[in-house]
Design an enzyme around this catalytic site. Structure first.
Site, mmCIF file in Angstrom:
data_model
loop_
_atom_site.group_PDB
_atom_site.id
_atom_site.type_symbol
_atom_site.label_atom_id
_atom_site.label_comp_id
_atom_site.label_asym_id
_atom_site.label_seq_id
_atom_site.Cartn_x
_atom_site.Cartn_y
_atom_site.Cartn_z
ATOM 1 N N LYS A 44 -46.531 -83.783 5.307
ATOM 2 C CA LYS A 44 -47.612 -84.669 4.847
ATOM 3 C C LYS A 44 -48.972 -84.083 5.229
ATOM 4 C CE LYS A 44 -47.111 -87.463 9.047
ATOM 5 N NZ LYS A 44 -46.353 -88.581 9.615
ATOM 6 N N ARG A 142 -45.699 -101.401 12.399
ATOM 7 C CA ARG A 142 -46.512 -100.810 11.342
ATOM 8 C C ARG A 142 -45.836 -100.980 9.990
ATOM 9 N NH1 ARG A 142 -48.004 -94.431 11.691
ATOM 10 N NH2 ARG A 142 -45.793 -94.261 11.204
ATOM 11 N N HIS A 171 -39.062 -95.535 13.333
ATOM 12 C CA HIS A 171 -40.053 -94.593 13.867
ATOM 13 C C HIS A 171 -40.451 -95.028 15.271
ATOM 14 C CE1 HIS A 171 -42.920 -91.367 13.439
ATOM 15 N NE2 HIS A 171 -43.974 -92.138 13.585
ATOM 16 N N ARG A 227 -36.851 -85.559 12.053
ATOM 17 C CA ARG A 227 -38.063 -85.482 11.223
ATOM 18 C C ARG A 227 -39.235 -84.902 11.997
ATOM 19 N NH1 ARG A 227 -37.014 -91.181 10.884
ATOM 20 N NH2 ARG A 227 -39.051 -91.441 11.868
ATOM 21 N N TYR A 281 -80.367 -79.169 17.516
ATOM 22 C CA TYR A 281 -80.920 -80.516 17.361
ATOM 23 C C TYR A 281 -80.983 -81.248 18.697
ATOM 24 C CZ TYR A 281 -80.240 -80.078 12.308
ATOM 25 O OH TYR A 281 -80.287 -79.678 10.989
ATOM 26 N N CYS A 328 -73.833 -78.437 14.643
ATOM 27 C CA CYS A 328 -74.515 -78.860 13.411
ATOM 28 C C CYS A 328 -73.489 -78.985 12.275
ATOM 29 C CB CYS A 328 -75.571 -77.839 13.014
ATOM 30 S SG CYS A 328 -76.680 -77.353 14.357
ATOM 31 N N ASP A 330 -73.159 -77.150 9.466
ATOM 32 C CA ASP A 330 -72.622 -75.877 8.969
ATOM 33 C C ASP A 330 -72.612 -74.771 10.017
ATOM 34 O OD1 ASP A 330 -72.651 -76.947 6.297
ATOM 35 O OD2 ASP A 330 -74.823 -76.631 6.335
HETATM 36 C C1 PLP Z 1 -45.482 -88.101 10.601
HETATM 37 C C2 PLP Z 1 -44.097 -88.606 10.753
HETATM 38 C C3 PLP Z 1 -43.147 -87.855 11.450
HETATM 39 C C4 PLP Z 1 -43.470 -86.576 12.188
HETATM 40 O O1 PLP Z 1 -44.098 -86.889 13.408
HETATM 41 P P1 PLP Z 1 -44.487 -85.745 14.479
HETATM 42 O O2 PLP Z 1 -44.967 -86.513 15.635
HETATM 43 O O3 PLP Z 1 -45.541 -84.934 13.829
HETATM 44 O O4 PLP Z 1 -43.252 -84.980 14.731
HETATM 45 C C5 PLP Z 1 -41.850 -88.345 11.477
HETATM 46 N N1 PLP Z 1 -41.513 -89.495 10.850
HETATM 47 C C6 PLP Z 1 -42.415 -90.252 10.184
HETATM 48 C C7 PLP Z 1 -41.980 -91.514 9.544
HETATM 49 C C8 PLP Z 1 -43.727 -89.835 10.120
HETATM 50 O O5 PLP Z 1 -44.627 -90.587 9.459
#
Ligand code: PLP
Length: 389
Positions: A44, A142, A171, A227, A281, A328, A330
């Site tokens: 992602k 969430r 998660h 994951r 700045y 800054c 840039d």
């Molecule tokens: C982003 C995400 C992950 C990966 O998480 P990391 O902490 O980068 O390993 C795994 N599962 C879900 C649902 C996520 O949104």
């Protein structure tokens, strides 16, 4: 292979992406898996800022089984480039995204009856079957259905046509914490949810829960698929995980995680400023001696957070040198007085390796009071990614 910035032009400020390091990390994480466990490469946010397509191809070649994207358009982009591996849209979708999801053979996270019903109808009209991953909320607060409502949702989906449940997942909120208590609690809740489905005789192919931190710290979190995201890119989920990685390396000789991205620029110009000269700045830095101040063509519009002002260092000719004066849009400045050899055009490393010295995105994250995820995703769109094999 080189991806240009939006103008399609060369630029001195670049993010090098070392694909062999990425592949090394995939294999290292795979080496921790029990036999038969699949690896979903989470790609992602443009593969955490590294570039989704080249990273996806490299990781599939190195043994990743499936892909996780954040939003539908990220999945479509991969399909349009010919990626055929299974892709799960991790955050789920809105009803008006269903047709695109199905037409591109993507699967989605799901946690509501109403979306299941609409998916089933649309899939029927399109003459296809929609794959879904039912998410149960075990403590993240969430996304996900409450554990006690999970069997009801699964039963409801089982009664619908043209929709197939591919997995049940959850998660973790705190798998990167030193205290394992809450993660163990979430895992227990997840297991109880799976047990309830089994008791009700629902047979669902896959269960998964492990992000990078869980994969590194809780072998029992592997289930059928893991994951990881951040660990693939060679950064730590939290600074506290450094000793965990060390002990894994001690245990499995081949295990290590190597940073994939190096952020570099070059010295645009050097000014000799007498003692007492203000820089940038707001005159927040004033030279305390006769100084040589280098100006770099990188600033907060490239993702170099203003919070890093007076906190970060860079590498020039293998020396760590301090950033000075407010960052800054840039540009930013570096005090090169202590590096007499420094000259215009020299390579400057913001994070990465130079000579014997290394700076990491993890350190930069601590200096910017954030996490490496935000540093890596935050490297701006106008910084070209340069792909190295
Ligand atoms: C982003 C995400 C992950 C990966 O998480 P990391 O902490 O980068 O390993 C795994 N599962 C879900 C649902 C996520 O949104």
């Amino acid at each position: 292979m080189q991806s240009a910035n939006p103008a399609g032009l060369h630029r001195a400020t670049v993010a090098e992406v070392h694909l062999s390091n990425l592949q090394h990390n995939v294999k290292a994480l795979r080496s921790l898996l029990k036999p038969g466990v699949q690896l979903m490469a989470v790609v992602k946010a443009d593969a955490y800022g590294h570039g989704a397509l080249p990273c996806t191809q490299a990781m599939l070649d190195a043994g990743a089984d499936t892909l996780g994207v954040g939003i539908v358009s990220e999945g479509i982009e991969l399909r349009e480039q010919g990626v055929q591996a299974p892709i799960q849209v991790l955050i789920g979708i809105f009803p008006d995204e269903i047709d695109e999801l199905i037409q591109h053979n993507l699967t989605t996270t799901l946690y509501s009856r109403s979306l299941a019903e609409t998916l089933s109808q649309r899939a029927g009209l399109l003459g296809k079957e929609a794959g879904v991953h039912v998410k149960v909320d075990t403590g993240m607060g969430r996304l996900g259905i409450a554990p006690d409502q999970l069997p009801g949702l699964v039963e409801f989906i089982a009664g619908l046509k043209n929709i197939r449940i591919e997995s049940i997942f959850t998660h973790f909120s705190s798998a990167d914490h030193a205290d394992p208590g809450f993660t163990l609690k979430q895992m227990k809740c997840f297991q109880a949810s799976l047990d309830a489905l089994k008791k009700a005789k629902f047979d669902i192919p896959l269960a998964h829960c492990a992000n990078s931190a869980a994969l590194l710290q809780f072998p029992e979190s592997q289930y059928d698929l893991v994951r990881p995201g951040i660990a693939l890119y060679g950064a730590l989920p939290a600074p506290g995980l450094a000793p965990v990685i060390e002990s894994l390396t001690a245990k499995h000789r081949e295990f290590s995680l190597i940073p994939v991205m190096q952020w570099k620029t070059r010295i645009l110009t050097i000014n000799s400023l007498p003692k007492g000269s203000p820089v940038s700045y707001g005159k927040k830095f004033v030279t305390q001696r006769d100084s040589r101040i280098a100006t770099l063509p990188v600033g907060y519009a490239d993702g170099l957070d203003r919070l890093l002002t007076h906190r970060m260092q860079v590498l020039v000719r293998g020396h760590k040198l301090p950033q000075v004066g407010t960052i800054c849009m840039d540009m930013c400045m570096v005090d090169v007085t202590d590096c007499a050899e420094a000259q215009e055009g020299d390579e400057v490393v913001l994070f990465g390796q130079q000579g014997e010295e290394t700076l990491t995105a993890d350190e930069m994250a601590t200096q910017a009071e954030t996490i490496p995820y935000e540093i890596l995703c935050g490297v701006g769109k106008r910084v070209p990614r340069i792909y190295l094999p």
